[in-house]
Design a protein around this motif. Structure first.
Motif, PDB file in Angstrom:
ATOM      1  N   VAL A 161     -10.158 -15.147  67.816  1.00  0.00           N
ATOM      2  CA  VAL A 161     -10.136 -14.521  66.815  1.00  0.00           C
ATOM      3  C   VAL A 161     -11.432 -13.745  67.169  1.00  0.00           C
ATOM      4  O   VAL A 161     -13.102 -14.534  67.767  1.00  0.00           O
ATOM      5  N   TRP A 198     -13.674 -24.859  70.187  1.00  0.00           N
ATOM      6  CA  TRP A 198     -12.616 -24.534  69.362  1.00  0.00           C
ATOM      7  C   TRP A 198     -12.119 -23.181  69.291  1.00  0.00           C
ATOM      8  O   TRP A 198     -11.702 -21.881  69.455  1.00  0.00           O
ATOM      9  N   ASN A 238      -0.913 -22.338  72.248  1.00  0.00           N
ATOM     10  CA  ASN A 238      -1.348 -23.202  70.849  1.00  0.00           C
ATOM     11  C   ASN A 238      -1.157 -21.612  69.715  1.00  0.00           C
ATOM     12  O   ASN A 238      -1.488 -20.651  70.266  1.00  0.00           O
ATOM     13  N   MET A 281      -2.541 -20.685  67.015  1.00  0.00           N
ATOM     14  CA  MET A 281      -4.573 -20.188  66.752  1.00  0.00           C
ATOM     15  C   MET A 281      -4.357 -18.983  67.356  1.00  0.00           C
ATOM     16  O   MET A 281      -5.026 -19.039  69.348  1.00  0.00           O
ATOM     17  N   GLN A 340       3.604 -26.856  67.058  1.00  0.00           N
ATOM     18  CA  GLN A 340       3.679 -26.547  68.699  1.00  0.00           C
ATOM     19  C   GLN A 340       1.823 -26.322  68.131  1.00  0.00           C
ATOM     20  O   GLN A 340       1.812 -25.424  67.509  1.00  0.00           O
ATOM     21  N   LEU A 344     -18.495 -25.119  59.184  1.00  0.00           N
ATOM     22  CA  LEU A 344     -17.578 -26.348  58.896  1.00  0.00           C
ATOM     23  C   LEU A 344     -18.037 -27.939  59.798  1.00  0.00           C
ATOM     24  O   LEU A 344     -16.854 -28.626  59.087  1.00  0.00           O
ATOM     25  N   ILE A 393     -13.327 -31.490  57.518  1.00  0.00           N
ATOM     26  CA  ILE A 393     -12.937 -31.224  58.976  1.00  0.00           C
ATOM     27  C   ILE A 393     -14.350 -31.591  59.767  1.00  0.00           C
ATOM     28  O   ILE A 393     -14.551 -32.143  60.822  1.00  0.00           O
ATOM     29  N   SER A 429     -11.566 -35.697  65.231  1.00  0.00           N
ATOM     30  CA  SER A 429     -11.481 -34.463  66.517  1.00  0.00           C
ATOM     31  C   SER A 429     -11.051 -33.210  65.321  1.00  0.00           C
ATOM     32  O   SER A 429     -10.856 -33.507  64.806  1.00  0.00           O
ATOM     33  N   ARG A 452     -14.254 -35.597  60.464  1.00  0.00           N
ATOM     34  CA  ARG A 452     -12.626 -35.797  60.873  1.00  0.00           C
ATOM     35  C   ARG A 452     -13.362 -36.168  62.640  1.00  0.00           C
ATOM     36  O   ARG A 452     -14.203 -36.691  63.089  1.00  0.00           O
ATOM     37  N   PHE A 455     -15.678 -15.929  57.512  1.00  0.00           N
ATOM     38  CA  PHE A 455     -14.473 -16.721  57.278  1.00  0.00           C
ATOM     39  C   PHE A 455     -13.298 -16.292  56.450  1.00  0.00           C
ATOM     40  O   PHE A 455     -12.116 -16.628  56.477  1.00  0.00           O
ATOM     41  N   HIS A 470      -6.019 -20.613  57.252  1.00  0.00           N
ATOM     42  CA  HIS A 470      -6.419 -21.730  56.802  1.00  0.00           C
ATOM     43  C   HIS A 470      -6.990 -22.410  55.617  1.00  0.00           C
ATOM     44  O   HIS A 470      -6.749 -21.092  55.179  1.00  0.00           O
TER      45      HIS A 470
HETATM   46  C1  HEC Z   1      -3.271 -16.437  62.372  1.00  0.00           C
HETATM   47  C2  HEC Z   1      -3.779 -17.719  61.988  1.00  0.00           C
HETATM   48  C3  HEC Z   1      -5.053 -18.373  62.452  1.00  0.00           C
HETATM   49  C4  HEC Z   1      -6.078 -17.787  62.230  1.00  0.00           C
HETATM   50  C5  HEC Z   1      -6.575 -16.121  61.616  1.00  0.00           C
HETATM   51  C6  HEC Z   1      -7.549 -18.900  63.343  1.00  0.00           C
HETATM   52  N1  HEC Z   1      -6.406 -19.894  63.041  1.00  0.00           N
HETATM   53 FE1  HEC Z   1      -7.928 -22.275  63.374  1.00  0.00          FE
HETATM   54  N2  HEC Z   1      -5.553 -22.747  63.696  1.00  0.00           N
HETATM   55  C7  HEC Z   1      -4.644 -21.860  63.205  1.00  0.00           C
HETATM   56  C8  HEC Z   1      -3.384 -22.818  63.673  1.00  0.00           C
HETATM   57  C9  HEC Z   1      -1.955 -22.763  64.337  1.00  0.00           C
HETATM   58  C10 HEC Z   1      -4.017 -24.365  64.128  1.00  0.00           C
HETATM   59  C11 HEC Z   1      -3.427 -25.567  65.417  1.00  0.00           C
HETATM   60  C12 HEC Z   1      -4.031 -25.289  66.477  1.00  0.00           C
HETATM   61  C13 HEC Z   1      -3.225 -26.721  67.412  1.00  0.00           C
HETATM   62  O1  HEC Z   1      -3.872 -27.235  67.239  1.00  0.00           O
HETATM   63  O2  HEC Z   1      -2.055 -26.370  68.421  1.00  0.00           O
HETATM   64  C14 HEC Z   1      -6.035 -23.648  63.985  1.00  0.00           C
HETATM   65  C15 HEC Z   1      -6.443 -24.938  64.316  1.00  0.00           C
HETATM   66  C16 HEC Z   1      -7.703 -24.745  64.238  1.00  0.00           C
HETATM   67  C17 HEC Z   1      -9.254 -25.249  64.126  1.00  0.00           C
HETATM   68  C18 HEC Z   1      -9.316 -27.078  64.328  1.00  0.00           C
HETATM   69  C19 HEC Z   1      -8.107 -27.570  63.340  1.00  0.00           C
HETATM   70  C20 HEC Z   1      -7.697 -29.386  62.899  1.00  0.00           C
HETATM   71  O3  HEC Z   1      -6.965 -30.000  62.235  1.00  0.00           O
HETATM   72  O4  HEC Z   1      -8.618 -30.137  63.998  1.00  0.00           O
HETATM   73  C21 HEC Z   1     -10.115 -25.140  63.374  1.00  0.00           C
HETATM   74  C22 HEC Z   1     -11.442 -25.763  63.535  1.00  0.00           C
HETATM   75  C23 HEC Z   1      -9.504 -23.534  63.183  1.00  0.00           C
HETATM   76  N3  HEC Z   1      -8.493 -23.717  64.061  1.00  0.00           N
HETATM   77  C24 HEC Z   1     -10.932 -22.535  62.516  1.00  0.00           C
HETATM   78  C25 HEC Z   1     -10.978 -21.538  62.508  1.00  0.00           C
HETATM   79  C26 HEC Z   1     -11.314 -20.572  62.062  1.00  0.00           C
HETATM   80  C27 HEC Z   1     -13.104 -20.819  61.915  1.00  0.00           C
HETATM   81  C28 HEC Z   1     -10.820 -19.457  62.294  1.00  0.00           C
HETATM   82  C29 HEC Z   1     -11.532 -18.210  61.823  1.00  0.00           C
HETATM   83  C30 HEC Z   1     -12.497 -17.064  62.952  1.00  0.00           C
HETATM   84  C31 HEC Z   1      -9.926 -19.395  62.272  1.00  0.00           C
HETATM   85  N4  HEC Z   1      -8.983 -21.055  62.673  1.00  0.00           N
HETATM   86  C32 HEC Z   1      -8.306 -18.734  62.044  1.00  0.00           C
HETATM   87  C33 HEC Z   1      -4.008 -20.486  63.030  1.00  0.00           C
HETATM   88  C34 HEC Z   1      -5.233 -19.603  63.056  1.00  0.00           C
END
Ligand code: HEC
Ligand SMILES: [Cu+2]
Length: 351
Positions: free
Chosen positions: A328, A312, A323, A325, A136, A342, A279, A284, A282, A255, A263
């Motif tokens: 932050v 995002w 979703n 994520m 999801q 990125l 990324i 998208s 990519r 980061f 990630h």
């Molecule tokens: C708790 C875990 C978690 C943390 C902490 C987190 N993310 Fe994510 N992130 C996710 C998840 C889960 C997704 C997928 C969401 C979706 O598309 O449903 C995601 C998606 C993304 C994507 C899109 C990825 C793609 O393949 O297109 C980006 C860019 C991203 N995160 C950047 C960040 C950045 C920058 C940070 C720190 C500031 C961060 N994330 C912190 C869990 C996290």
């Protein structure tokens, strides 16, 4: 009572609206009616057979009905009861045998295709193996033979069979690339499903989750990007290169402590969440924020990538409600620095 004309007048705007809505379904990359590969072509072939048989039935039945209604209508003064055909053997045999023949014409190729399309290529040395895991609301693509894990964009070499093993990390989803193949459910409970497809042509094909899986189900898009085999090899090598942290120590620290807990980029970080390597090139961000400009379908636009990443990271829940994520907590400098970093994580593999 509403007369027929009024009824039609009320229906007209709805019909016009439906035409518009359905016309939008004709977008090239999301249509099963414009197959771009052999699997989709086979599926389209079945649709055509079924539609042709149904159209034939409709035309014949309507023609006979019209003829009968007009030819045998009750004329004024006629009080006789028409000849009764109940229990007429000849008629009963005709209207039983014809549908059976039609069903056989439809059934034989359908059953053939069902077996044909469920072939398992996972032990074929020529095929590229991909483990598709749905989450999801994102798609994870693992190439077990190449040691690659990526997300949202499935890069494949043209002409090769892609052997898909499909599973889910949470609920029921369905993997579907309308113009290439599909669909296959990803079932909870440790069950895996197999399918295969291939793309003879280079291009980007839109994929969708085809099983209602939560509030952002409709946003659970992915891309299949078919490139020539040499580009694919370059991609597979480039995505395994080590990646450096952001050069600014403040941005790097943020980061590392706030993003790499979930990630991965290159050999840094954890494997359980979308791998962000490459990324910047990519199609998208998050599968749904499109990086390529409409007038230039080929290349990700640098500014658009930055803006999408910024959007995002700032508020992922706004883009994809529900979703996994979290939002932050970042300073404006960290946010801009990470989005910039990125957007520059690109893979150079296309010629
Ligand atoms: C708790 C875990 C978690 C943390 C902490 C987190 N993310 Fe994510 N992130 C996710 C998840 C889960 C997704 C997928 C969401 C979706 O598309 O449903 C995601 C998606 C993304 C994507 C899109 C990825 C793609 O393949 O297109 C980006 C860019 C991203 N995160 C950047 C960040 C950045 C920058 C940070 C720190 C500031 C961060 N994330 C912190 C869990 C996290
Ligand atoms: Cu889904």
């Amino acid at each position: 009572m509403m007369n027929r004309w009024q009824f039609m007048k009320r229906l007209a705007p709805l019909m016009a609206f439906m035409v518009l809505v359905l016309a939008a379904c004709g977008r090239e990359d999301l249509s099963t009616l414009n197959p771009q590969g052999p699997v989709a072509e086979e599926q389209f072939g079945l649709m055509k057979t079924a539609i042709m048989i149904m159209s034939l039935v409709i035309v014949v039945v309507f023609a006979i009905s019209l003829y009968v209604i007009i030819r045998f209508r009750r004329r004024s003064g006629d009080k006789t009861i028409p000849k009764q055909v109940e229990g007429n053997h000849k008629l009963e045999v005709i209207w039983t045998v014809i549908p059976i023949i039609l069903l056989i014409i439809l059934g034989v190729p359908t059953v053939q295709s069902v077996f044909n399309l469920s072939k398992d290529y996972s032990n074929d040395p020529e095929a590229v193996k991909v483990i598709v895991t749905s989450h999801q609301y994102w798609w994870e693509f693992e190439y077990p033979e190449l040691g690659i894990k990526t997300a949202q964009e499935l890069v494949i070499p043209t002409g090769k069979t892609i052997a898909v093993e499909a599973k889910t990390a949470d609920v029921l989803h369905s993997f579907w690339i309308p113009s290439l193949a599909g669909k296959i459910d990803t079932n909870p409970g440790g069950n895996t499903n197999h399918m295969y497809f291939s793309s003879p042509k280079e291009g980007v094909f839109l994929g969708k989750c085809a099983e209602l899986c939560g509030p952002s189900h409709g946003l659970m898009d992915f891309k299949v990007k078919a490139v020539d085999p040499a580009s694919f090899d370059r991609w597979a090598a480039a995505i395994q290169e080590p990646v450096a942290l952001p050069s600014d120590p403040e941005v790097a620290a943020a980061f590392e402590s706030k993003c790499l807990t979930c990630h991965a980029v290159g050999d840094l970080g954890g494997p359980a969440f979308p791998n962000l390597t490459g990324i910047g090139s990519r199609e998208s961000v998050g599968g749904i924020l499109v990086n390529v400009e409409a007038d230039d379908k080929k290349y990700a636009n640098e500014d658009t990538v930055y803006n999408n990443l910024y959007k995002w990271i700032k508020d992922p829940q706004e883009v994809k409600p529900g979703n996994m994520m979290p939002t932050v907590d970042l300073t404006e400098k960290e946010l801009e620095g990470i989005a910039q970093y990125l957007s520059e994580l690109t893979l150079d593999y296309e010629q």
